[in-house]
Structures are given as C-alpha cells and as structure tokens.
Design a protein around this motif. Structure first.
Motif, PDB file in Angstrom:
ATOM      1  N   TYR A  64     -42.812  65.145 -45.034  1.00 49.39           N
ATOM      2  CA  TYR A  64     -43.169  63.774 -45.254  1.00 49.39           C
ATOM      3  C   TYR A  64     -43.488  63.235 -43.639  1.00 49.39           C
ATOM      4  CZ  TYR A  64     -42.572  58.822 -46.269  1.00 49.39           C
ATOM      5  OH  TYR A  64     -42.987  57.482 -46.229  1.00 49.39           O
ATOM      6  N   VAL A  65     -42.402  63.591 -42.917  1.00 46.76           N
ATOM      7  CA  VAL A  65     -42.780  63.284 -41.495  1.00 46.76           C
ATOM      8  C   VAL A  65     -44.036  63.851 -40.922  1.00 46.76           C
ATOM      9  CG1 VAL A  65     -41.574  63.401 -39.388  1.00 46.76           C
ATOM     10  CG2 VAL A  65     -40.307  63.053 -41.051  1.00 46.76           C
ATOM     11  N   ALA A  66     -44.348  64.932 -41.096  1.00 51.41           N
ATOM     12  CA  ALA A  66     -45.749  65.323 -40.730  1.00 51.41           C
ATOM     13  C   ALA A  66     -46.727  64.812 -41.360  1.00 51.41           C
ATOM     14  CB  ALA A  66     -45.571  66.963 -40.960  1.00 51.41           C
ATOM     15  N   GLY A  67     -46.738  64.037 -42.269  1.00 51.20           N
ATOM     16  CA  GLY A  67     -47.754  63.295 -42.780  1.00 51.20           C
ATOM     17  C   GLY A  67     -48.116  63.686 -44.362  1.00 51.20           C
ATOM     18  N   LYS A  68     -47.403  64.592 -44.745  1.00 54.22           N
ATOM     19  CA  LYS A  68     -47.788  64.937 -46.434  1.00 54.22           C
ATOM     20  C   LYS A  68     -46.780  64.081 -47.142  1.00 54.22           C
ATOM     21  CE  LYS A  68     -47.972  69.216 -49.178  1.00 54.22           C
ATOM     22  NZ  LYS A  68     -47.633  70.676 -49.230  1.00 54.22           N
ATOM     23  N   ARG A  69     -47.316  62.906 -47.526  1.00 52.74           N
ATOM     24  CA  ARG A  69     -46.646  61.873 -48.114  1.00 52.74           C
ATOM     25  C   ARG A  69     -47.220  61.428 -49.651  1.00 52.74           C
ATOM     26  NH1 ARG A  69     -46.626  58.279 -42.435  1.00 52.74           N
ATOM     27  NH2 ARG A  69     -45.522  59.938 -41.306  1.00 52.74           N
ATOM     28  N   ILE A  70     -48.221  61.799 -49.879  1.00 59.09           N
ATOM     29  CA  ILE A  70     -48.937  61.218 -51.379  1.00 59.09           C
ATOM     30  C   ILE A  70     -47.709  61.698 -52.328  1.00 59.09           C
ATOM     31  CG2 ILE A  70     -50.521  63.066 -51.622  1.00 59.09           C
ATOM     32  CD1 ILE A  70     -52.061  60.590 -52.848  1.00 59.09           C
ATOM     33  N   ILE A  71     -47.451  63.135 -52.292  1.00 56.66           N
ATOM     34  CA  ILE A  71     -46.612  63.626 -53.222  1.00 56.66           C
ATOM     35  C   ILE A  71     -45.067  63.292 -53.396  1.00 56.66           C
ATOM     36  CG2 ILE A  71     -48.101  65.893 -53.131  1.00 56.66           C
ATOM     37  CD1 ILE A  71     -45.751  67.211 -51.606  1.00 56.66           C
ATOM     38  N   TYR A  72     -44.698  62.448 -52.142  1.00 60.08           N
ATOM     39  CA  TYR A  72     -43.183  62.217 -52.008  1.00 60.08           C
ATOM     40  C   TYR A  72     -43.178  60.606 -52.269  1.00 60.08           C
ATOM     41  CZ  TYR A  72     -42.266  66.754 -50.212  1.00 60.08           C
ATOM     42  OH  TYR A  72     -42.126  68.175 -50.163  1.00 60.08           O
ATOM     43  N   MET A  73     -41.976  60.162 -52.924  1.00 58.85           N
ATOM     44  CA  MET A  73     -41.723  58.766 -53.014  1.00 58.85           C
ATOM     45  C   MET A  73     -41.208  58.481 -51.520  1.00 58.85           C
ATOM     46  SD  MET A  73     -39.124  57.016 -55.679  1.00 58.85           S
ATOM     47  CE  MET A  73     -39.242  55.489 -56.428  1.00 58.85           C
ATOM     48  N   SER A  74     -41.751  57.271 -50.999  1.00 53.21           N
ATOM     49  CA  SER A  74     -41.310  57.006 -49.580  1.00 53.21           C
ATOM     50  C   SER A  74     -39.820  56.949 -49.458  1.00 53.21           C
ATOM     51  CB  SER A  74     -41.657  55.605 -49.325  1.00 53.21           C
ATOM     52  OG  SER A  74     -41.160  54.572 -49.931  1.00 53.21           O
ATOM     53  N   PRO A  75     -39.205  57.117 -48.378  1.00 51.63           N
ATOM     54  CA  PRO A  75     -37.846  57.138 -48.180  1.00 51.63           C
ATOM     55  C   PRO A  75     -37.067  55.906 -48.731  1.00 51.63           C
ATOM     56  CG  PRO A  75     -38.819  57.090 -46.040  1.00 51.63           C
ATOM     57  CD  PRO A  75     -39.893  57.441 -47.149  1.00 51.63           C
TER      58      PRO A  75
END
Length: 231
Positions: A64-75
């Motif tokens: 998530y920190v590296a930029g792979k965010r679309i698959i994760y719910m934001s913190p």
C-alpha cells in the motif's frame, strides 16, 4: 454534461472540478446489492484487506505504501469501519462477572463500573486517538528506517483497525458468566494484540535484528497504552 455533485459543466467520464462520475446510477436495491458484493470482493476492498492483514500484514502494508492501493481499503476507512464495529460490540462487555460474589467493597465495584462506562462511551475515540501516538513512538524508535511520519500513521492505522478484529474474535469470552473464561478473553486480547503489532513491525520493517525490533514494538505498544488509557 453537468455534474450532479457540483453542477459544473464538463466532458469525459469524470468531473474535472470535483472528480465525481458524470454517469451516476440511481439508488436501487440492485445498486445497493452490487455495492455490498463489491465491498466483499476477495481481490480488492474490505475483505481482501482483512485477509491480507491477517496472513501477511507487513507485506500488505508495504504494498500500500509503495503505491499498490486499488486492491486495498485505505487505512483510515478500514480503521473507522473496524472501530465502529468494535464500538458496537463493546456494549456486550460487562465487568459483573469479575465480582462473582467475591468483592464486597462497593468502592471497588463502582470503580469497575466507571471503567466499564468509559470503555463503552469512548471506545471509538480511544482507538482513533491511539493511532497518532502509535505513529509517534514507532517513528521515534525506527528513525533509522527513514520512514516519514505519514507512513507510520498508515502502518499503525491498519494495526489498530485489525486489533479491533481480535477484540471481535474474543467477544464470546467477554459474554460468559464464568470468571475463568472471561479472564481468558481479557488477557487474550492483550497478548494477541501485542503479538500482532510485533509481527507487523517485523514484517514491515524487515530488520536485521528481529528480536530488537520486537522489543521496540512492545515498547511502542506499552507507551501508547499508558498515554491513551492513563494519560
């Protein structure tokens, strides 16, 4: 085309002023059901985030920190969602079983009752307020990893949110009238929450000296607990 959100004119799929889609589906039972199943998508969203934070939390947070965010719910969304569920569940917690006819001191009983009311009333607030303190202490203890404060906020928002899941898993222990079972749940959440934050930190920071990282993670947990609960 006019945006239904800001009433500005624009072209394309999204409004250049506010970012909302021009084509908005009307609210219907079908749309609500679709949103529900999208949230439970195993490859992205809430359920995917929950699974990844359960089996490889450090790896998931690094992605998530590296930029792979679309698959994760934001913190923060994950935090608020889990805290809301935890706050609702906290109303099932009672300290009555702690007495079990063994405590005659009314002052002691009143103290436990007051603590119970504080937990129920401020559960959400305590959970959310703890995040910046977790981030502050982890930032101080892991300065050499050169992670900015915002990244520490992300790490600890996920940790705090997922610790609410541990609370939910142990909730049946809190609903027992047997004092021994109740205490297993009470101490169980402390032990599992501590183990989880140590596990996350070791996976996320991927240190050379894992034992030292585990000790630092324990200090972060203890210091934050002291500040938020006794400060």
């Amino acid at each position: 085309m006019e945006c239904k959100n800001c009433q500005k004119e624009g072209e394309g799929d999204y409004c250049s002023h506010c970012g909302q889609r021009f084509q908005i589906s009307p609210i219907s039972l079908k749309a609500v059901v679709q949103d529900f199943f999208q949230a439970l998508n195993l490859e992205r969203g809430f359920l995917h985030t929950l699974i990844e934070l359960s089996k490889s939390p450090g790896k998931a947070i690094r992605e998530y920190v590296a930029g792979k965010r679309i698959i994760y719910m934001s913190p923060l969304r994950y935090l608020f969602f889990m805290v809301a569920i935890g706050a609702l569940a906290s109303y099932f917690v009672s300290f009555d079983v702690m007495f079990d006819g063994e405590v005659d001191d009314q002052q002691t009983i009143n103290s436990f009752k007051e603590a119970e009311n504080i937990i129920k009333e401020y559960f959400s607030l305590i959970s959310i307020i703890s995040v910046p303190f977790y981030a502050l202490f982890s930032w101080l203890f892991f300065l050499k990893h050169k992670q900015n404060f915002a990244k520490h906020l992300v790490v600890n928002a996920y940790v705090t949110a997922h610790n609410n899941l541990i609370f939910l898993m142990l909730l049946p222990f809190y609903m027992q009238t047997n004092k021994t079972i109740y205490l297993i749940g009470n101490y169980g959440i402390l032990v599992l929450s501590t183990i989880y934050i140590i596990w996350v930190y070791i996976q996320y920071f991927n240190p050379k000296y894992k034992l030292l990282t585990g000790f630092k993670a324990l200090l972060v947990y203890l210091l934050t607990s002291v500040v938020t609960q006794f400060g």
